[in-house]
Design an enzyme around this catalytic site. Structure first.
Site, mmCIF file in Angstrom:
data_model
loop_
_atom_site.group_PDB
_atom_site.id
_atom_site.type_symbol
_atom_site.label_atom_id
_atom_site.label_comp_id
_atom_site.label_asym_id
_atom_site.label_seq_id
_atom_site.Cartn_x
_atom_site.Cartn_y
_atom_site.Cartn_z
ATOM 1 N N PRO A 1 0.845 -1.206 0.000
ATOM 2 C CA PRO A 1 0.000 0.000 0.000
ATOM 3 C C PRO A 1 0.871 1.242 0.000
ATOM 4 O O PRO A 1 1.836 1.338 0.763
ATOM 5 C CB PRO A 1 -0.783 -0.131 1.311
ATOM 6 C CG PRO A 1 0.068 -0.997 2.191
ATOM 7 C CD PRO A 1 0.771 -1.946 1.269
ATOM 8 N N MET A 2 0.539 2.207 -0.863
ATOM 9 C CA MET A 2 1.289 3.462 -0.940
ATOM 10 C C MET A 2 0.317 4.623 -1.126
ATOM 11 O O MET A 2 -0.441 4.647 -2.103
ATOM 12 C CB MET A 2 2.301 3.425 -2.095
ATOM 13 C CG MET A 2 3.476 2.492 -1.856
ATOM 14 S SD MET A 2 4.676 2.529 -3.217
ATOM 15 C CE MET A 2 3.850 1.435 -4.395
ATOM 16 N N VAL A 3 0.359 5.565 -0.193
ATOM 17 C CA VAL A 3 -0.547 6.710 -0.226
ATOM 18 C C VAL A 3 -0.330 7.524 -1.499
ATOM 19 O O VAL A 3 0.807 7.793 -1.893
ATOM 20 C CB VAL A 3 -0.335 7.603 1.015
ATOM 21 C CG1 VAL A 3 -1.174 8.862 0.926
ATOM 22 C CG2 VAL A 3 -0.681 6.823 2.285
ATOM 23 N N GLN B 1 -7.000 -1.568 1.990
ATOM 24 C CA GLN B 1 -6.347 -1.308 3.275
ATOM 25 C C GLN B 1 -7.014 -0.140 3.987
ATOM 26 O O GLN B 1 -7.183 0.935 3.425
ATOM 27 C CB GLN B 1 -4.853 -1.035 3.138
ATOM 28 C CG GLN B 1 -4.202 -1.089 4.532
ATOM 29 C CD GLN B 1 -2.760 -0.669 4.574
ATOM 30 O OE1 GLN B 1 -2.438 0.451 4.218
ATOM 31 N NE2 GLN B 1 -1.895 -1.561 5.034
ATOM 32 N N CYS C 1 1.768 2.237 9.601
ATOM 33 C CA CYS C 1 2.084 3.572 9.094
ATOM 34 C C CYS C 1 2.612 4.463 10.211
ATOM 35 O O CYS C 1 1.941 4.654 11.236
ATOM 36 C CB CYS C 1 0.845 4.223 8.478
ATOM 37 S SG CYS C 1 1.169 5.873 7.805
ATOM 38 N N HIS D 1 6.646 -5.272 7.973
ATOM 39 C CA HIS D 1 7.647 -4.354 7.433
ATOM 40 C C HIS D 1 8.861 -4.409 8.359
ATOM 41 O O HIS D 1 8.732 -4.162 9.560
ATOM 42 C CB HIS D 1 7.085 -2.937 7.367
ATOM 43 C CG HIS D 1 8.002 -1.952 6.711
ATOM 44 N ND1 HIS D 1 7.618 -0.665 6.411
ATOM 45 C CD2 HIS D 1 9.288 -2.056 6.292
ATOM 46 C CE1 HIS D 1 8.627 -0.027 5.835
ATOM 47 N NE2 HIS D 1 9.652 -0.859 5.756
ATOM 48 N N ASN E 1 8.270 -7.523 3.987
ATOM 49 C CA ASN E 1 8.332 -6.231 3.295
ATOM 50 C C ASN E 1 9.580 -5.475 3.741
ATOM 51 O O ASN E 1 9.843 -5.353 4.935
ATOM 52 C CB ASN E 1 7.066 -5.441 3.610
ATOM 53 C CG ASN E 1 7.053 -4.034 3.060
ATOM 54 O OD1 ASN E 1 6.491 -3.131 3.667
ATOM 55 N ND2 ASN E 1 7.654 -3.807 1.913
ATOM 56 N N GLY E 2 10.330 -4.949 2.753
ATOM 57 C CA GLY E 2 11.475 -4.117 3.074
ATOM 58 C C GLY E 2 12.691 -4.399 2.220
ATOM 59 O O GLY E 2 13.190 -5.524 2.172
ATOM 60 N N ALA F 1 7.392 -1.871 -2.059
ATOM 61 C CA ALA F 1 6.806 -0.531 -2.146
ATOM 62 C C ALA F 1 7.632 0.330 -3.080
ATOM 63 O O ALA F 1 7.340 0.443 -4.268
ATOM 64 C CB ALA F 1 6.700 0.093 -0.751
#
Length: 320
Positions: free
Chosen positions: A11-13, A81, A110, A177, A208-209, A232
């Protein structure tokens, strides 16, 4: 939803809207997360079938603002999400959207101030009872796939303890993450601490990372034992990272993204933000291209900038 050996778009804003999710899937992403959407905002939306685009739109009442747009092409892989700090609100949101998506994920990672100040995102990491309330409420009341995504806590044992509590709620998978709240993107992701979580759980873990190349998907799975891997920034900079054939030139990826943004009438601010992130990684916003993106007042301006004027006109004509 199967979480074994999957390539996952994080997920990325302002980035993870429908065109970018579809582009990532076209290149090989198996699961695509939408950007985090706050429960309060979503509860102000009405659901519409957009017959012109062939999409399902959730539009803020009294406006033309599309808060979430999806379509049948991604029904089996898109994850909604949610940002929330309340079990009842979370359930109300989920009841509205769960039939249109493959899974619902609760954001617990977040570190941005807007999330923390609202008791959402990483603020939940210190509230295991609230986490339990939110997740069990969703599981009890919905026939849907429920997951959540966390960050590392102060110590490996603290992270493992929380992960075990989350597993007991009945979630289908856990995203981890490999950074702590205070860590910056430049700080290396702690794959070894993700591995500690994997070894402690029986449900699938999504690691994730620090995935920047296709081979990193395998490397992080091998290093952590995770069921799947999530990317991401590596996808933001070049969505073709999901392709086993290797990355395409970023110029080609940009144009493909612009075409999808035109086709799905994407929000201008979202489209410009995504393009600016790409440009900042490979070039500079102070050069001609960056200035033109910043100056663009509509999708037609972006179409002309990237040589897609004819495509834009064709799409508009097809819509009548």
């Amino acid at each position: 939803m199967d979480y074994t050996n999957k390539l996952v778009l994080a997920p990325m804003v302002r980035v993870g809207t429908l065109p970018f999710r579809l582009l990532a899937a076209e290149y090989g992403a198996d699961i695509t997360y939408g950007e985090e959407i706050i429960d309060h905002k979503f509860l102000k939306c009405d659901r519409f079938e957009n017959e012109i685009l062939g999409s399902t739109d959730f539009v803020e009442r009294g406006t033309d603002i599309v808060v979430f747009r999806t379509c049948p092409l991604e029904r089996d892989r898109v994850v909604f999400q949610m940002g929330t700090s309340d079990a009842v609100r979370a359930l109300r949101v989920a009841e509205i959207v769960y039939r249109d998506v493959a899974a619902i994920d609760i954001n617990m990672g977040c570190p941005k101030s807007f999330s923390l100040s609202g008791g959402m995102g990483a603020a939940l990491l210190s509230k295991p009872e609230l986490i339990h309330d939110i997740l069990t409420t969703l599981k009890r009341n919905l026939n849907a796939t429920i997951t959540c995504k966390i960050r590392l806590l102060g110590s490996p044992q603290q992270t493992v303890d929380l992960a075990r509590k989350i597993e007991k709620t009945g979630v289908s998978a856990l995203g981890v993450h490999g950074r702590k709240i205070k860590d910056r993107p430049r700080d290396p992701a702690k794959w070894d601490e993700i591995a500690d979580v994997v070894s402690a759980l029986s449900i699938p873990v999504i690691a994730n990372g620090d995935i920047f190349e296709y081979d990193d998907f395998r490397r992080i799975r091998d290093a952590t034992g995770a069921a799947s891997a999530m990317v991401a920034r590596g996808a933001l900079w070049n969505a073709s990272i999901f392709s086993a054939k290797g990355k395409l030139p970023w110029e080609d990826v940009k144009r493909a993204y612009v075409r999808k943004s035109i086709l799905w009438d994407n929000d201008l601010k979202s489209t410009k933000q995504t393009l600016k992130e790409m440009i900042m990684h490979y070039s500079c916003l102070e050069l001609a291209e960056g200035k033109a993106v910043i100056k663009a007042e509509n999708l037609h301006d972006l179409a002309k900038l990237y040589g897609e004027d004819a495509y834009y006109n064709f799409v508009v004509m097809q819509r009548g």
